[in-house]
Design a protein around this motif. Structure first.
Motif, PDB file in Angstrom:
ATOM      1  N   ALA A  92       0.812  -1.222   0.000  1.00 42.20           N
ATOM      2  CA  ALA A  92       0.000   0.000   0.000  1.00 42.20           C
ATOM      3  C   ALA A  92       0.845   1.272   0.000  1.00 42.20           C
ATOM      4  O   ALA A  92       0.365   2.339  -0.406  1.00 42.20           O
ATOM      5  CB  ALA A  92      -0.939  -0.005   1.198  1.00 42.20           C
ATOM      6  N   SER A  93       2.079   1.179   0.454  1.00 38.94           N
ATOM      7  CA  SER A  93       2.929   2.372   0.492  1.00 38.94           C
ATOM      8  C   SER A  93       3.495   2.722  -0.884  1.00 38.94           C
ATOM      9  O   SER A  93       4.119   3.765  -1.058  1.00 38.94           O
ATOM     10  CB  SER A  93       4.083   2.168   1.478  1.00 38.94           C
ATOM     11  N   HIS A  94       3.272   1.844  -1.856  1.00 40.55           N
ATOM     12  CA  HIS A  94       3.777   2.056  -3.212  1.00 40.55           C
ATOM     13  C   HIS A  94       2.608   2.266  -4.160  1.00 40.55           C
ATOM     14  O   HIS A  94       1.682   1.454  -4.200  1.00 40.55           O
ATOM     15  CB  HIS A  94       4.616   0.866  -3.677  1.00 40.55           C
ATOM     16  N   SER A  95       2.634   3.321  -4.920  1.00 38.65           N
ATOM     17  CA  SER A  95       1.548   3.623  -5.840  1.00 38.65           C
ATOM     18  C   SER A  95       1.615   2.715  -7.079  1.00 38.65           C
ATOM     19  O   SER A  95       2.677   2.226  -7.445  1.00 38.65           O
ATOM     20  CB  SER A  95       1.609   5.081  -6.281  1.00 38.65           C
ATOM     21  N   PHE A  96       0.449   2.503  -7.687  1.00 39.13           N
ATOM     22  CA  PHE A  96       0.425   1.727  -8.918  1.00 39.13           C
ATOM     23  C   PHE A  96      -0.599   2.322  -9.880  1.00 39.13           C
ATOM     24  O   PHE A  96      -1.518   3.039  -9.498  1.00 39.13           O
ATOM     25  CB  PHE A  96       0.101   0.252  -8.646  1.00 39.13           C
ATOM     26  N   GLY A  97      -0.403   2.015 -11.150  1.00 36.00           N
ATOM     27  CA  GLY A  97      -1.348   2.400 -12.186  1.00 36.00           C
ATOM     28  C   GLY A  97      -1.669   1.192 -13.036  1.00 36.00           C
ATOM     29  O   GLY A  97      -0.963   0.178 -12.998  1.00 36.00           O
ATOM     30  N   ILE A  98      -2.749   1.288 -13.778  1.00 30.23           N
ATOM     31  CA  ILE A  98      -3.138   0.226 -14.696  1.00 30.23           C
ATOM     32  C   ILE A  98      -3.315   0.827 -16.082  1.00 30.23           C
ATOM     33  O   ILE A  98      -3.960   1.863 -16.247  1.00 30.23           O
ATOM     34  CB  ILE A  98      -4.447  -0.458 -14.258  1.00 30.23           C
ATOM     35  N   LEU A  99      -2.719   0.183 -17.069  1.00 33.34           N
ATOM     36  CA  LEU A  99      -2.843   0.639 -18.441  1.00 33.34           C
ATOM     37  C   LEU A  99      -3.407  -0.479 -19.307  1.00 33.34           C
ATOM     38  O   LEU A  99      -2.881  -1.593 -19.319  1.00 33.34           O
ATOM     39  CB  LEU A  99      -1.479   1.060 -18.993  1.00 33.34           C
ATOM     40  N   LYS A 100      -4.497  -0.205 -19.966  1.00 31.14           N
ATOM     41  CA  LYS A 100      -5.033  -1.066 -21.030  1.00 31.14           C
ATOM     42  C   LYS A 100      -4.798  -0.282 -22.305  1.00 31.14           C
ATOM     43  O   LYS A 100      -5.597   0.579 -22.683  1.00 31.14           O
ATOM     44  CB  LYS A 100      -6.517  -1.326 -20.800  1.00 31.14           C
TER      45      LYS A 100
ATOM     46  N   GLN B 265       3.366   7.469 -25.015  1.00 31.45           N
ATOM     47  CA  GLN B 265       3.401   8.664 -24.164  1.00 31.45           C
ATOM     48  C   GLN B 265       2.646   8.431 -22.859  1.00 31.45           C
ATOM     49  O   GLN B 265       3.100   8.846 -21.782  1.00 31.45           O
ATOM     50  CB  GLN B 265       2.801   9.856 -24.912  1.00 31.45           C
ATOM     51  N   THR B 266       1.493   7.767 -22.950  1.00 35.35           N
ATOM     52  CA  THR B 266       0.697   7.498 -21.757  1.00 35.35           C
ATOM     53  C   THR B 266       1.428   6.542 -20.823  1.00 35.35           C
ATOM     54  O   THR B 266       1.455   6.745 -19.605  1.00 35.35           O
ATOM     55  CB  THR B 266      -0.672   6.904 -22.146  1.00 35.35           C
ATOM     56  N   LEU B 267       2.026   5.508 -21.386  1.00 37.74           N
ATOM     57  CA  LEU B 267       2.790   4.553 -20.581  1.00 37.74           C
ATOM     58  C   LEU B 267       3.967   5.246 -19.900  1.00 37.74           C
ATOM     59  O   LEU B 267       4.203   5.061 -18.695  1.00 37.74           O
ATOM     60  CB  LEU B 267       3.289   3.413 -21.461  1.00 37.74           C
ATOM     61  N   THR B 268       4.706   6.035 -20.641  1.00 30.75           N
ATOM     62  CA  THR B 268       5.870   6.722 -20.085  1.00 30.75           C
ATOM     63  C   THR B 268       5.483   7.646 -18.937  1.00 30.75           C
ATOM     64  O   THR B 268       6.159   7.697 -17.899  1.00 30.75           O
ATOM     65  CB  THR B 268       6.586   7.524 -21.187  1.00 30.75           C
ATOM     66  N   LYS B 269       4.380   8.361 -19.111  1.00 36.10           N
ATOM     67  CA  LYS B 269       3.913   9.267 -18.061  1.00 36.10           C
ATOM     68  C   LYS B 269       3.539   8.491 -16.802  1.00 36.10           C
ATOM     69  O   LYS B 269       3.873   8.900 -15.676  1.00 36.10           O
ATOM     70  CB  LYS B 269       2.718  10.071 -18.563  1.00 36.10           C
ATOM     71  N   LEU B 270       2.856   7.357 -16.975  1.00 38.72           N
ATOM     72  CA  LEU B 270       2.484   6.538 -15.824  1.00 38.72           C
ATOM     73  C   LEU B 270       3.723   5.998 -15.118  1.00 38.72           C
ATOM     74  O   LEU B 270       3.798   5.962 -13.886  1.00 38.72           O
ATOM     75  CB  LEU B 270       1.588   5.366 -16.259  1.00 38.72           C
ATOM     76  N   GLN B 271       4.698   5.546 -15.895  1.00 40.02           N
ATOM     77  CA  GLN B 271       5.931   5.017 -15.316  1.00 40.02           C
ATOM     78  C   GLN B 271       6.660   6.076 -14.502  1.00 40.02           C
ATOM     79  O   GLN B 271       7.297   5.762 -13.493  1.00 40.02           O
ATOM     80  CB  GLN B 271       6.840   4.474 -16.424  1.00 40.02           C
ATOM     81  N   GLN B 272       6.557   7.311 -14.917  1.00 44.10           N
ATOM     82  CA  GLN B 272       7.220   8.403 -14.207  1.00 44.10           C
ATOM     83  C   GLN B 272       6.481   8.785 -12.929  1.00 44.10           C
ATOM     84  O   GLN B 272       7.106   9.218 -11.952  1.00 44.10           O
ATOM     85  CB  GLN B 272       7.328   9.619 -15.124  1.00 44.10           C
ATOM     86  N   ASN B 273       5.152   8.630 -12.943  1.00 40.71           N
ATOM     87  CA  ASN B 273       4.329   9.112 -11.828  1.00 40.71           C
ATOM     88  C   ASN B 273       3.894   8.024 -10.847  1.00 40.71           C
ATOM     89  O   ASN B 273       3.368   8.343  -9.783  1.00 40.71           O
ATOM     90  CB  ASN B 273       3.080   9.811 -12.378  1.00 40.71           C
ATOM     91  N   ARG B 274       4.099   6.781 -11.180  1.00 36.81           N
ATOM     92  CA  ARG B 274       3.688   5.675 -10.305  1.00 36.81           C
ATOM     93  C   ARG B 274       4.882   4.774 -10.016  1.00 36.81           C
ATOM     94  O   ARG B 274       5.810   4.651 -10.822  1.00 36.81           O
ATOM     95  CB  ARG B 274       2.569   4.842 -10.955  1.00 36.81           C
ATOM     96  N   ASP B 275       4.830   4.133  -8.849  1.00 34.21           N
ATOM     97  CA  ASP B 275       5.908   3.206  -8.510  1.00 34.21           C
ATOM     98  C   ASP B 275       5.884   1.970  -9.402  1.00 34.21           C
ATOM     99  O   ASP B 275       6.924   1.372  -9.674  1.00 34.21           O
ATOM    100  CB  ASP B 275       5.788   2.774  -7.048  1.00 34.21           C
TER     101      ASP B 275
END
Length: 227
Positions: A31-39, A93-103
């Motif tokens: 829970a201390s690490h953020s995550f995102g989901i990309l489809k 671009q969307t993947l790269t942004k998520l990788q930068q903003n989420r753990d």
């Protein structure tokens, strides 16, 4: 490594179930690490809506699915029906942004490893070009062994970084049934790829507690250590 691609042998193999289970596990135990989901690409309603419902991702619909087409068809065909192109630059671009903003970012592929993304590229090509560590979902059914062998061969041909296989029960099977239809030892022997375990059948695929628990039963400890 802060991204993981979840792909499969075919459509309806269990990619969404595994992606949801992994996200549920991450939410509960990390829970201390953020995550995102990309489809990256979605044709027709389904996965994006599921993730919005189950998780507080703080992602807009376009940040979950940058490319959305109405017809539930292969992306190049669905795009052509709308006089559009499959803009992979937007997805990247969307993947790269998520990788930068989420753990960590869970990326659910469309269709199977051999499914077309454009008229020239498959999911396997994209996984290799974007250097995404990958897990292959193989559904427990008659033909699972040959599907696993064929998809692993494709992954090796295209130089996908295939970390392992997860079996998935789309219906309730006994342990004996699983061993008959998709024996892990035989699949490992034929593919030389590790089988992390088997997801059970879920009557309620929205039960995050059971989904997270199922991931705890998979042999993913060395995988988590790399993340």
């Amino acid at each position: 490594m802060n991204s993981l691609l979840i792909t499969a042998t075919d459509t309806e193999a269990g990619k969404t179930v595994l992606t949801t289970a992994l996200a549920a596990y991450w939410q509960k135990y990390r829970a201390s690490h953020s995550f995102g989901i990309l489809k990256p690409i979605q044709s027709g309603e389904g996965d994006r809506e599921t993730y919005q419902k189950l998780f507080s991702l703080q992602q807009s619909p376009s940040e979950i699915t940058p490319l959305y087409f109405q017809a539930p068809l292969a992306p190049p065909i669905a795009a052509a029906k709308e006089n559009r192109n499959v803009d992979l630059g937007l997805v990247w671009q969307t993947l790269t942004k998520l990788q930068q903003n989420r753990d960590f970012v869970f990326v659910e592929a469309l269709g199977g490893l051999g499914s077309p993304v454009t008229f020239e590229l498959t999911v396997a090509d994209l996984a290799a070009e974007w250097r995404l560590p990958t897990i292959l979902v193989v559904p427990v059914k008659l033909g699972a062994i040959s599907q696993a062998v064929a998809n692993v061969a494709l992954a090796k041909l295209t130089k996908v970084n295939l970390l392992g296989i997860v079996l998935n029960c789309s219906q309730p099977y006994s342990e004996a049934d699983i061993e008959d239809l998709a024996p892990a030892d035989l699949i490992q022997s034929l593919t030389n790829i590790r089988v992390f375990g088997c997801l059970p059948y879920f009557e309620n695929p929205s039960d995050l507690e059971k989904l997270a628990a199922s991931v705890s039963n998979l042999d993913l400890e060395h995988l988590w250590q790399r993340m």
